[in-house]
Design an enzyme around this catalytic site. Sequence first.
Site, PDB file in Angstrom:
ATOM      1  N   ASP A  63       0.861  -1.182   0.000  1.00 25.46           N
ATOM      2  CA  ASP A  63       0.000   0.000   0.000  1.00 25.46           C
ATOM      3  C   ASP A  63       0.903   1.241   0.000  1.00 25.46           C
ATOM      4  O   ASP A  63       1.610   1.500   0.988  1.00 25.46           O
ATOM      5  CB  ASP A  63      -0.882  -0.042   1.259  1.00 25.46           C
ATOM      6  CG  ASP A  63      -1.775   1.179   1.387  1.00 25.46           C
ATOM      7  OD1 ASP A  63      -1.527   2.195   0.696  1.00 25.46           O
ATOM      8  OD2 ASP A  63      -2.722   1.123   2.190  1.00 25.46           O
ATOM      9  N   VAL A  64       0.881   1.992  -1.076  1.00 25.80           N
ATOM     10  CA  VAL A  64       1.849   3.087  -1.242  1.00 25.80           C
ATOM     11  C   VAL A  64       1.507   4.349  -0.448  1.00 25.80           C
ATOM     12  O   VAL A  64       2.186   5.357  -0.576  1.00 25.80           O
ATOM     13  CB  VAL A  64       2.084   3.434  -2.735  1.00 25.80           C
ATOM     14  CG1 VAL A  64       2.605   2.232  -3.488  1.00 25.80           C
ATOM     15  CG2 VAL A  64       0.826   3.989  -3.394  1.00 25.80           C
ATOM     16  N   LEU A  68       7.717   4.334   1.672  1.00 23.03           N
ATOM     17  CA  LEU A  68       8.189   3.504   0.554  1.00 23.03           C
ATOM     18  C   LEU A  68       9.669   3.207   0.730  1.00 23.03           C
ATOM     19  O   LEU A  68      10.476   4.140   0.826  1.00 23.03           O
ATOM     20  CB  LEU A  68       7.984   4.237  -0.780  1.00 23.03           C
ATOM     21  CG  LEU A  68       6.552   4.621  -1.143  1.00 23.03           C
ATOM     22  CD1 LEU A  68       6.519   5.395  -2.457  1.00 23.03           C
ATOM     23  CD2 LEU A  68       5.680   3.365  -1.255  1.00 23.03           C
ATOM     24  N   SER A  82      -4.164   4.371  -7.916  1.00 21.53           N
ATOM     25  CA  SER A  82      -5.406   5.053  -7.505  1.00 21.53           C
ATOM     26  C   SER A  82      -6.603   4.388  -8.173  1.00 21.53           C
ATOM     27  O   SER A  82      -6.558   4.085  -9.364  1.00 21.53           O
ATOM     28  CB  SER A  82      -5.434   6.530  -7.919  1.00 21.53           C
ATOM     29  OG  SER A  82      -6.675   7.117  -7.519  1.00 21.53           O
ATOM     30  N   LYS A  98      -6.447   9.297   0.110  1.00 27.18           N
ATOM     31  CA  LYS A  98      -5.155   8.945   0.713  1.00 27.18           C
ATOM     32  C   LYS A  98      -4.081   8.661  -0.332  1.00 27.18           C
ATOM     33  O   LYS A  98      -2.945   9.105  -0.196  1.00 27.18           O
ATOM     34  CB  LYS A  98      -5.322   7.738   1.648  1.00 27.18           C
ATOM     35  CG  LYS A  98      -5.940   8.124   2.988  1.00 27.18           C
ATOM     36  CD  LYS A  98      -6.170   6.923   3.873  1.00 27.18           C
ATOM     37  CE  LYS A  98      -4.884   6.383   4.441  1.00 27.18           C
ATOM     38  NZ  LYS A  98      -5.132   5.201   5.305  1.00 27.18           N
ATOM     39  N   LYS A 112      12.995  12.156  -4.265  1.00 27.06           N
ATOM     40  CA  LYS A 112      14.006  13.088  -3.742  1.00 27.06           C
ATOM     41  C   LYS A 112      15.221  12.312  -3.220  1.00 27.06           C
ATOM     42  O   LYS A 112      16.365  12.638  -3.550  1.00 27.06           O
ATOM     43  CB  LYS A 112      13.361  13.915  -2.630  1.00 27.06           C
ATOM     44  CG  LYS A 112      14.263  14.914  -1.968  1.00 27.06           C
ATOM     45  CD  LYS A 112      13.402  15.868  -1.114  1.00 27.06           C
ATOM     46  CE  LYS A 112      14.204  16.499  -0.010  1.00 27.06           C
ATOM     47  NZ  LYS A 112      13.947  15.900   1.306  1.00 27.06           N
ATOM     48  N   ALA A 121       0.348  10.381 -12.383  1.00 26.67           N
ATOM     49  CA  ALA A 121      -0.872  10.274 -13.181  1.00 26.67           C
ATOM     50  C   ALA A 121      -1.884  11.250 -12.623  1.00 26.67           C
ATOM     51  O   ALA A 121      -2.422  11.064 -11.540  1.00 26.67           O
ATOM     52  CB  ALA A 121      -1.416   8.848 -13.088  1.00 26.67           C
ATOM     53  N   TYR A 152     -11.902  12.441  -5.904  1.00 32.85           N
ATOM     54  CA  TYR A 152     -10.899  12.117  -6.931  1.00 32.85           C
ATOM     55  C   TYR A 152     -10.289  13.398  -7.490  1.00 32.85           C
ATOM     56  O   TYR A 152      -9.068  13.538  -7.570  1.00 32.85           O
ATOM     57  CB  TYR A 152     -11.572  11.302  -8.036  1.00 32.85           C
ATOM     58  CG  TYR A 152     -10.636  10.786  -9.105  1.00 32.85           C
ATOM     59  CD1 TYR A 152      -9.686   9.813  -8.811  1.00 32.85           C
ATOM     60  CD2 TYR A 152     -10.721  11.250 -10.413  1.00 32.85           C
ATOM     61  CE1 TYR A 152      -8.836   9.324  -9.799  1.00 32.85           C
ATOM     62  CE2 TYR A 152      -9.881  10.763 -11.410  1.00 32.85           C
ATOM     63  CZ  TYR A 152      -8.943   9.794 -11.092  1.00 32.85           C
ATOM     64  OH  TYR A 152      -8.111   9.306 -12.073  1.00 32.85           O
TER      65      TYR A 152
END
Length: 325
Positions: A63-64, A68, A82, A98, A112, A121, A152
């Site tokens: 789950d991003v 990460l 998404s 989220k 970074k 996207a 959204y």
Amino acid sequence: MTLGPWPKRVLVTGGAGFIGSHLCERLLEAGSRVLVFDNLLTGRMENVAHLLGHPRFSFEHYDVTNYLFVSGELDAILHFASPASPADFERLPIQILKVGSLGTHKALGLAKAKRARLLIASTSECYGDPEVNPQPESYWGNVNPIGIRGVYDEAKRFAEAMTMAYHRHHGVDVRIVRIFNTFGPRMQLRDGRAIPNFFYQAIRGEPITVYGDGSQTRSFCYVDDLVDGILRLLRCGHVGPVNIGNPNEMSLLEMAKKIIEITGSRSEIVYRPLPPDDPKVRRPDITLARRVLDGWEPKVSVSAGLDRTRDYFVEALAREAKSSA
Ligand code: UDP
């Protein structure tokens, strides 16, 4: 604009989704190493099953919106995680907010740390129910922030704002694609969007549900053209949002009739209430894409794309019927 080299190692968030899985395939063909993070909320293992044995491909169920962690070098991140169907806006509102906010923040942090290029996207939904048609990137949009579509639209608008802030403040190398309606193989059979609904209903001989009077318009792009444009954007030098889509605008009633025709269906059209804030028109102005994406142009006609998509739906529905028999 001439294009730079293909990335050596890429993270694709949402790589088991409809567009994500097509991106993975093309990146592997180009020689990149591809790592996918996907929590399979709307993505499916089926979409990447054929890539699992590939020596340059790996998949992690993840789950991003969480921190990460990627070991080793990474030169690009494609943030495609998404849910994206309006049918999901009511079902998964918090997850959508989220992944667009926290997920984008995590992807930016990783970009970074790794000095990787990040492409996010974004969407034509940034323009909301537009008061100008076609929509150029310079149009700020007409969005209802608290409507059901707002989860959204605002998640993606926040994602764009955050992405540009990291670019300006931290010097992160970023790209933003505003994706217009896209269709093709690997859409979920019960995705809820117009084209999958119409195919599903037409092939099964069920009534075709047109919302409102069907006069609202969309411009539909075949997935191969979209993916080609996105991977050019990743390799070009343009920072800031770029519309990618096919400007071939048509009404939804026209689309419903076309799908009935090419499936040879005897389904009837039935009219259902138009969902709140449903955009009345939508068409990408692709002047900028044509200029910066080294001669990119949608090549697959809507008819040719619909034929290929019909074949996918016919086969996928037959497979489903066989496995449940
Ligand atoms: N739509 C429709 N019938 C359906 C599903 C959608 O008429 O079964 C309409 C929807 O109201 C919208 C258009 O088709 O006007 C495109 O909807 P979709 O869900 O594909 O995506 P959107 O462009 O609204 O994000």
